[in-house]
Scaffold this active site. Structure first.
Site, PDB file in Angstrom:
ATOM      1  CG  ASP A 348      27.998 -26.900 -54.330  1.00 54.61           C
ATOM      2  OD1 ASP A 348      28.887 -27.266 -53.468  1.00 54.61           O
ATOM      3  OD2 ASP A 348      27.945 -25.634 -54.798  1.00 54.61           O
ATOM      4  CD  GLU A 351      28.234 -28.787 -47.685  1.00 55.17           C
ATOM      5  OE1 GLU A 351      27.424 -28.188 -47.758  1.00 55.17           O
ATOM      6  OE2 GLU A 351      28.922 -29.414 -48.265  1.00 55.17           O
ATOM      7  CG  ASP A 436      33.376 -22.560 -51.853  1.00 58.29           C
ATOM      8  OD1 ASP A 436      33.540 -23.263 -52.841  1.00 58.29           O
ATOM      9  OD2 ASP A 436      32.366 -22.025 -51.486  1.00 58.29           O
TER      10      ASP A 436
HETATM   11  C1  GLC Z   1      29.697 -23.259 -53.569  1.00 60.01           C
HETATM   12  C2  GLC Z   1      30.578 -24.081 -54.119  1.00 60.01           C
HETATM   13  C3  GLC Z   1      31.181 -23.468 -55.206  1.00 60.01           C
HETATM   14  C4  GLC Z   1      30.285 -23.088 -56.379  1.00 60.01           C
HETATM   15  C5  GLC Z   1      29.287 -22.019 -55.688  1.00 60.01           C
HETATM   16  C6  GLC Z   1      28.129 -21.649 -56.414  1.00 60.01           C
HETATM   17  O1  GLC Z   1      30.233 -22.104 -53.017  1.00 60.01           O
HETATM   18  O2  GLC Z   1      31.390 -24.676 -53.350  1.00 60.01           O
HETATM   19  O3  GLC Z   1      32.152 -24.257 -56.011  1.00 60.01           O
HETATM   20  O4  GLC Z   1      30.767 -22.368 -57.418  1.00 60.01           O
HETATM   21  O5  GLC Z   1      28.636 -22.542 -54.568  1.00 60.01           O
HETATM   22  O6  GLC Z   1      27.412 -22.645 -57.105  1.00 60.01           O
END
Ligand code: GLC
Length: 714
Positions: A348, A351, A436
């Site tokens: 995650d 980017e 998100d």
């Molecule tokens: C980011 C991700 C989301 C995750 C959050 C906390 O916003 O896109 O899916 O739950 O981080 O890690």
């Protein structure tokens, strides 16, 4: 530098080489535009040319294809234009907040963590710079291989032009693929950029997630609920709460004190464990990962020091995943999780997302800053490069590090890697989801064209947060979302901290019963879904397809992007608005059986369909044999579960794909593919490819008015 058009080989001052693939049924012209005298771009980062099966032959004296002109008004901006006829549709470009046809606006591709998933959002998490131009069923794909910022002006002002702006000092490679039919063009594009490996069978099951399950006890309680309530599931996802203050390759000593025991208990419940990792490494002087990284000099640099900025673990550094030695360093670290029994890895914030600096290159920047003023420097075989020149590769290279690390640690197991960011070729490293989204019907509806466009750029293993991430979901939305979600190749219920809990039982028994019934159908569909992944590997075809993939000459099918085809034979048309039980469904030519049973409806027209909460909003084309499994609580016993060959019509055909669902043997022929035919009530099964010793299981043929056991004879 003077501005000038470049349309022919002789043009200077930049290098241009043109080449064409050899022995390909779909022509591919490759154009390299570079500031270097030898005409080479520093590195075609997405594509490892040496590994590509395709071979090119230089063309000489040719004009650029498609009436393309190139213009370089300033040192770090290239402008390409080509004419775009009125009736050309534009698909692809990876992750776009848009309907299927992207024409009529400008799209910026530059990996960005932008939470405003609204009409105005421009750059999103992924950048896949490939547009497919579709005109009367004949397609040409334009793939601009540059991880720098590209802007695609798809005729917003009705001037009949397509313009592409590339913010790079170095240059790029541009591919023109086609003309050919849509499946052939996508097939050729995926030969170039790679195809998705087969996921482990468990990864195709239902994943339950939340940001976050805050302790081991909470995670276990959720897992037990899933089982007690008989909600078919295969994975529990652990978001950042399991980490020690957000630091990669740690476990919280307070919230998840006995992590290994938790993983073992989840495994005993037949649930796999997927854990999140962010790339940001703590810059604290005593952080072991940070220390190891600084010693080996693995981080992206500002001058001659590791770049540091605020992120989850506090002040942080970012590994330079462009470097193979850094990927190996990161990959090896996964032993920490694998040794504790973790099954899959979720990448995650790659980017990469920096807190408070989501748009490090201002949207209106006309020129790139110098290399050493582009947030940080990264290293390529050709030397240092400013981050903005290669930004969109950060996510892909992190996934590659993860993927290769997992393969080192468990050589004959299929890895499961999930990513938020990515670039052309990302399909080689597993699954992705669209970040998100919100618990809004609008986002349920948009997930259809968004996933279709990703599929048309070669990325088949996709899904979105079922129920929506941000905002509070309602029971109605969750039930409707599962009606579509059971067809997402990647199926995960996930939602945000501070928002209403979203597990299927949070909304009362009606919703819970509907979701249970829908998940049972998902598990029934798994043999068919596995066959679709196999088909993708063979041909590049996505799993979720727009209607025009199979019906390119049907003008109505061409406009439809609130329905999709799940493989060739299943048409999905869910309810995507609140307070609605009925919708118009367009069925293309042929006859179509309601998935839940009943007489077939005639295609080539709209039908008004009512979908109750637990209905499967889908049709199966007459003449299809669907391989289905008996419903089961998880994929643990999928390969020995009863197989049901459901026949739609009196004569029908289908394909059955079988493998062990876990190892990589299929890469070397370790699978079976059966061609199935039914005529009257008689089944003929031909083993087209034999390479897997399937365990014995009951096989039942189910047709209109009959049901009997059959043998598949090798
Ligand atoms: C980011 C991700 C989301 C995750 C959050 C906390 O916003 O896109 O899916 O739950 O981080 O890690």
């Amino acid at each position: 530098m003077t501005a000038r058009d470049l349309t022919t080989f002789e043009a200077q001052p930049f290098g241009l080489t043109l080449a064409r693939t050899l022995s390909e049924s779909v022509p591919i012209v490759r154009v390299r535009l570079s500031t270097r005298p030898d005409g080479s771009v520093p590195q075609s980062f997405a594509l490892d040319d040496a590994a590509s099966e395709l071979r090119y032959r230089e063309l000489s004296g040719s004009r650029l294809p498609l009436g393309l002109t190139v213009h370089r008004p300033v040192e770090s901006r290239w402008e390409l234009t080509l004419p775009l006829a009125d009736d050309v549709r534009c698909f692809g470009l990876g992750e776009r907040y848009s309907g299927l046809n992207l024409r009529g606006r400008t799209h910026t591709l530059f990996a960005t963590d932008d939470k405003n998933h609204l009409e105005a959002i421009d750059s999103m998490y992924k950048a896949v710079p490939c547009v497919v131009l579709f005109r009367a069923g004949v397609c040409t794909a334009l793939f601009l291989d540059s991880p720098a910022r590209t802007r695609w002006r798809l005729d917003p002002d009705l001037t009949g032009t397509l313009g592409i702006e590339v913010a790079s000092r170095r240059g790029f490679t541009f591919y023109v693929i086609g003309p050919a039919e849509l499946p052939q063009v996508v097939g050729a594009y995926t030969r170039l950029t790679g195809r998705a490996p087969l996921p482990p069978a468990w990864a195709l099951g239902h994943h339950q997630s939340r940001y976050g399950y805050e302790s081991a006890a909470e995670a276990l309680a959720v897992a037990r609920e899933l089982r007690q309530r008989r909600l078919p599931s295969d994975a529990l996802v652990l978001d950042i709460h399991y980490l020690d203050e957000g630091r990669p390759f740690t476990v919280s000593p307070t919230r998840f004190a006995d992590f290994e025991a938790l993983v073992q208990q989840l495994h005993e419940l037949d649930l796999r464990v997927v854990t999140i990792l962010n790339p940001a490494v703590s810059a604290a002087p005593n952080d072991p990962l940070g220390v190891s990284g600084r010693e080996r000099d693995v981080f992206c640099r500002a001058g001659d020091r590791p770049y540091a900025a605020p992120a989850r673990p506090g002040l942080a550094h970012w590994p330079d995943f462009l470097r193979p030695d850094v990927r190996a360093w990161w990959g090896e670290r996964h032993a920490f999780l694998i040794d504790r029994g973790v099954d899959g890895i979720w990448n995650d914030m790659n980017e990469p997302a920096l807190f408070g600096d989501e748009h490090p290159l201002p949207a209106d920047a006309r020129e790139l800053p110098p290399d050493d003023a582009q947030l940080f420097l990264q290293t390529t075989p050709e030397g240092d490069v400013g981050h903005f020149e290669v930004r969109s590769l950060y996510g892909l290279t992190m996934c590659r590090a993860t993927w290769e690390g997992l393969l080192q640690l468990r050589p004959n197991q299929r890895p499961f890697v999930l990513t938020r960011s990515g670039y052309a070729g990302m399909q080689r490293y597993g699954a992705c989801w669209l970040g998100d989204n919100f618990s809004w019907f609008e986002h349920l509806r948009l997930s259809i064209p968004m996933l279709l466009n990703l599929g048309l750029c070669g990325v088949p293993f996709t899904g979105v947060d079922v129920g929506g991430f941000d905002d509070d979901a309602t029971g109605e939305l969750v039930a409707r979302w599962y009606q579509l979600g059971i067809f997402y190749p990647y199926l995960r219920n996930h939602c945000s901290i501070g928002r209403r809990h979203q597990e299927p039982w949070q909304f009362g028994s009606l919703v819970e019963d509907a979701v249970r019934r829908l998940l049972e159908v998902r598990y029934q569909l798994l043999p068919y879904l596995q066959g679709l992944f196999h088909e993708h590997r063979q041909t590049g075809a996505p799993i979720l397809r727009p209607l025009c993939w199979h019906y390119p000459d049907d003008p109505i099918a061409l406009e439809i992007d609130d329905q999709l085809l799940f493989g060739e034979h299943v048409l999905v048309a869910p309810i995507v608005t609140r307070g609605t039980r009925r919708r118009a469904v367009y069925l293309p030519a042929g006859r179509w059986y309601p998935f839940g049973g009943g007489e077939p409806l005639l295609g080539g027209r709209y039908h008004s369909c009512e979908w109750g909460w637990s209905d499967v909003p889908a049709f199966v084309k007459q003449g299809t044999i669907l391989p289905l499994a008996e419903p089961s609580p998880s994929t643990a016993r999928l390969s020995s579960a009863e197989l049901r060959l459901r026949v739609f019509g009196t004569t029908a055909r289908g394909v059955l794909y079988e493998d062990d669902g876990a190892s990589r043997d299929y890469e070397h022929g370790g699978y079976n593919r059966w061609q199935l035919r039914v005529n009257g009530r008689k089944l003929r099964a031909t083993l087209e490819h034999a390479g897997y010793d399937a365990p014995p299981r009951r096989v039942v043929l189910e047709g209109p008015g009959y049901r009997r056991e059959v043998q598949l004879k090798r």
